[in-house]
Structure formats: structure tokens, C-alpha cells
Design a protein around this motif. Structure first.
Motif, PDB file in Angstrom:
ATOM      1  N   ALA A  45    -129.452  13.853 -76.972  1.00 45.93           N
ATOM      2  CA  ALA A  45    -129.005  13.766 -78.368  1.00 45.93           C
ATOM      3  C   ALA A  45    -128.205  12.484 -78.596  1.00 45.93           C
ATOM      4  CB  ALA A  45    -128.168  14.992 -78.712  1.00 45.93           C
ATOM      5  N   ALA A  46    -127.522  12.004 -77.527  1.00 45.01           N
ATOM      6  CA  ALA A  46    -126.741  10.772 -77.644  1.00 45.01           C
ATOM      7  C   ALA A  46    -127.611   9.538 -77.418  1.00 45.01           C
ATOM      8  CB  ALA A  46    -125.584  10.794 -76.650  1.00 45.01           C
ATOM      9  N   GLY A  47    -128.916   9.742 -77.224  1.00 40.48           N
ATOM     10  CA  GLY A  47    -129.832   8.601 -77.145  1.00 40.48           C
ATOM     11  C   GLY A  47    -130.097   8.076 -75.747  1.00 40.48           C
ATOM     12  N   ALA A  48    -129.734   8.853 -74.714  1.00 43.59           N
ATOM     13  CA  ALA A  48    -129.962   8.375 -73.340  1.00 43.59           C
ATOM     14  C   ALA A  48    -131.445   8.104 -73.108  1.00 43.59           C
ATOM     15  CB  ALA A  48    -129.457   9.418 -72.345  1.00 43.59           C
ATOM     16  N   ALA A  49    -131.689   7.133 -72.231  1.00 35.63           N
ATOM     17  CA  ALA A  49    -133.078   6.743 -71.953  1.00 35.63           C
ATOM     18  C   ALA A  49    -133.755   7.775 -71.063  1.00 35.63           C
ATOM     19  CB  ALA A  49    -133.102   5.380 -71.276  1.00 35.63           C
ATOM     20  N   ALA A  50    -135.078   7.752 -71.107  1.00 36.12           N
ATOM     21  CA  ALA A  50    -135.849   8.620 -70.202  1.00 36.12           C
ATOM     22  C   ALA A  50    -135.538   8.255 -68.759  1.00 36.12           C
ATOM     23  CB  ALA A  50    -137.334   8.430 -70.473  1.00 36.12           C
ATOM     24  N   GLY A  51    -135.649   9.223 -67.880  1.00 37.40           N
ATOM     25  CA  GLY A  51    -135.500   8.941 -66.456  1.00 37.40           C
ATOM     26  C   GLY A  51    -134.187   9.416 -65.863  1.00 37.40           C
ATOM     27  N   CYS A  52    -133.241   9.872 -66.714  1.00 35.77           N
ATOM     28  CA  CYS A  52    -131.993  10.424 -66.170  1.00 35.77           C
ATOM     29  C   CYS A  52    -132.311  11.753 -65.475  1.00 35.77           C
ATOM     30  CB  CYS A  52    -130.982  10.740 -67.273  1.00 35.77           C
ATOM     31  SG  CYS A  52    -130.458   9.319 -68.196  1.00 35.77           S
ATOM     32  N   VAL A  53    -131.758  11.914 -64.306  1.00 35.09           N
ATOM     33  CA  VAL A  53    -131.919  13.172 -63.568  1.00 35.09           C
ATOM     34  C   VAL A  53    -130.537  13.649 -63.159  1.00 35.09           C
ATOM     35  CG1 VAL A  53    -132.951  14.295 -61.555  1.00 35.09           C
ATOM     36  CG2 VAL A  53    -134.126  12.377 -62.637  1.00 35.09           C
ATOM     37  N   LEU A  54    -130.267  14.911 -63.380  1.00 34.62           N
ATOM     38  CA  LEU A  54    -128.963  15.466 -63.012  1.00 34.62           C
ATOM     39  C   LEU A  54    -129.154  16.659 -62.086  1.00 34.62           C
ATOM     40  CD1 LEU A  54    -125.877  15.482 -63.420  1.00 34.62           C
ATOM     41  CD2 LEU A  54    -126.251  17.097 -65.319  1.00 34.62           C
TER      42      LEU A  54
END
Ligand code: BTN
Length: 262
Positions: A40-49
Motif C-alpha cells: 500500500a505504501a508503494g514498495a517494489a515487487a520482490g520484497c520477501v519477509l
């Protein structure tokens, strides 16, 4: 009981050219919720948590996802598929295949897919997937819970849930390395998710060969309605083809729950 190492996972991703940027936290409410906020804050694709523990892990239909800290794998990926939105439901099919292939790559196990979003070993659930539209409907958060080292399950889940360790035909093994498994999962997820457009029919062939439901009598709950039938096949879209008691057939694109009936 080694904690997961974010630097180690990121090094492996870089070395293999994988698109993931990995973070590991000791605890969060739900990795899906954290990544939905990031989407929702616009983070790019590819973040993994990855989280070592979740205090409010979620499954489908508001079920809870329970796992003891530090033993299993709980993670979410932020995706912004380039494919047309009508193809996004394919992500669950591809991710289920990726989880099976990663397990097969690492261990002498033969996981099966219980359509649409569970992975089974020995007739018990070892993994669950939760794909949710996020952001301004311009992202997907894919959450995966995989029981790796857990040996005891909460009341109500014994006989229903299992872990990789519990299913392993090697009683001497006391602990499975989650880091190697996590790298294998990230590798296979990248490979399989690329098949969202071209190559999807071939991916469904691989899913069909791993289908736990084929030939079984089931009761599915679809938009509040019960549907009984025998599972004939998966169609090219990965939808479940049922033979209904009246002799007709029906393709299910999704279902709220699916149970085998005996
Ligand atoms: C299901 O079996 O219904 C899906 C379970 C999905 C669980 C995972 S654990 C990591 C991620 N965070 C969550 O809150 N849920 C998913």
C-alpha cells in the motif's frame, strides 16, 4: 536451531540472479499483513519477509496459522505480476508447484497438491498458501507457511497436519536446515512464477501429476453452496473438473473449502 540469516539469503539470491530482497524478523503479527502495508505504501515487487514467529498468522477463511517460533518457515512475497490481472489467480497454482519442487529438490519426499492451496505429505497438510490482492489492487502478496521441524501440533491438528521432518523416512534426522530450504523455495518460486503466461499449461501438467484430489469424492463449499462430486481432472487453467451425481460435469475456478468424503 539456527535462526534464518537474511544476509545469507540475499547473498544466495544475488549469486543465482533471483529477484528477491529478503528481510527476516524475529516476530511480526503476520508477514502477509506486513507486506500488504508495504504494498500500500508503494514498495517494489520482490520484497520477501520471513518471520521466525507470527502472533496473528492467517490462513484462508479467517483460519489461524499456528507455528512454534524458530522451527518452520513462514514468509510472504510482494509480487506485481506483469501479466494481465485475469491471469493472477494462476499464482496460487504456480506457487503450489514451486513448493513441491523445492521440497523434492531438497528431500526424499513426494509432496502432493490438495487443490487449490494446500500441500500434503502422507495425507496430512504440510504447507498452506495464501495469495491476497494488495495495494490499490496493483499487487499480490503471496504468503507461505511450511511446517519444517515441528513435531507436535496443537489439539485438533494432530492427524491433520505434518512437517517435513515428521514425514521424512529417516528417523535419525533431528533437524532440517531451513536456510537451504528457503533458498530452494525462492529459486523455485522465481522459476515457476515466470510461467504465469507462457508455459502455464505445461505447469498444470506438472501440478496434475502431483494432485492429491484426482479420483476422490469431495464436498466443496463454493460461495456458500455445497457441491459434491468426483474429481476427474484439472483443466488447462488449473480449475478442478468434477463429475456431479446427476451425470453432468462442472469446472470449479475456486472454492472456500474442499473436503474428501468417504
Ligand atoms: C492456509 O492454509 O489457509 C494458508 C496459510 C498461509 C500461512 C502463511 S504463514 C506466512 C503468511 N503470513 C500469514 O499470516 N499467513 C501466511
Amino acid at each position: 536451531m539456527n535462526p534464518l540469516s537474511a544476509p545469507g539469503l540475499n547473498e544466495a539470491c544475488q549469486a543465482e540472479g533471483l529477484p528477491w530482497r529478503v528481510a527476516v524478523v524475529a516476530e511480526t503479527a503476520s508477514t502477509n499483513d506486513s507486506l500488504r502495508e508495504q504494498a500500500a505504501a508503494g514498495a517494489a515487487a520482490g520484497c520477501v519477509l520471513f518471520a521466525e514467529a507470527q502472533t496473528a498468522g492467517r490462513g484462508r477463511r479467517d483460519n489461524r496459522w499456528l507455528a512454534p517460533p524458530g522451527q518452520d518457515l513462514m514468509f510472504s512475497l510482494l509480487l506485481r505480476p506483469q501479466a494481465a490481472v485475469y491471469l493472477w489467480p494462476r499464482v496460487t497454482t504456480l506457487a503450489a508447484l514451486a513448493v513441491c519442487l523445492a521440497i523434492e529438490d531438497q528431500l526424499p519426499l513426494r509432496p502432493l497438491i490438495k487443490w487449490p492451496n494446500d500441500i500434503y505429505l502422507d495425507g496430512r497438510k504440510v504447507s498452506g498458501l495464501l495469495a491476497e490482492v494488495a495495494g490499490a489492487a496493483d499487487a499480490l502478496v503471496l504468503g507461505i507457511g511450511l511446517n519444517v521441524n515441528t513435531r507436535t501440533f496443537p489439539p485438533g491438528l494432530e492427524g491433520v497436519a505434518t512437517s517435513l521432518l515428521a514425514a521424512l523416512p529417516a528417523p535419525g534426522v533431528r533437524w532440517l536446515d531451513r536456510q537451504a530450504l528457503a533458498v530452494a523455495l525462492l529459486r523455485e518460486l522465481d522459476r515457476q512464477l515466470q510461467r504465469i503466461d507462457e508455459g502455464f499449461a505445461e505447469a498444470v501438467d506438472e501440478v496434475r501429476r502431483r494432485s492429491w484430489l484426482l479420483g476422490r469424492q469431495i464436498r466443496a463449499l463454493v460461495a456458500g453452496r455445497e457441491v459434491f462430486g468426483r474429481v476427474l481432472d484439472l483443466n488447462a487453467e488449473g480449475h478442478l473438473l468434477l463429475a456431479l451425481p446427476d451425470g453432468s460435469s462442472l469446472a470449479l475456478a475456486s472454492a472456500d473449502s474442499v473436503r474428501q468424503v468417504v
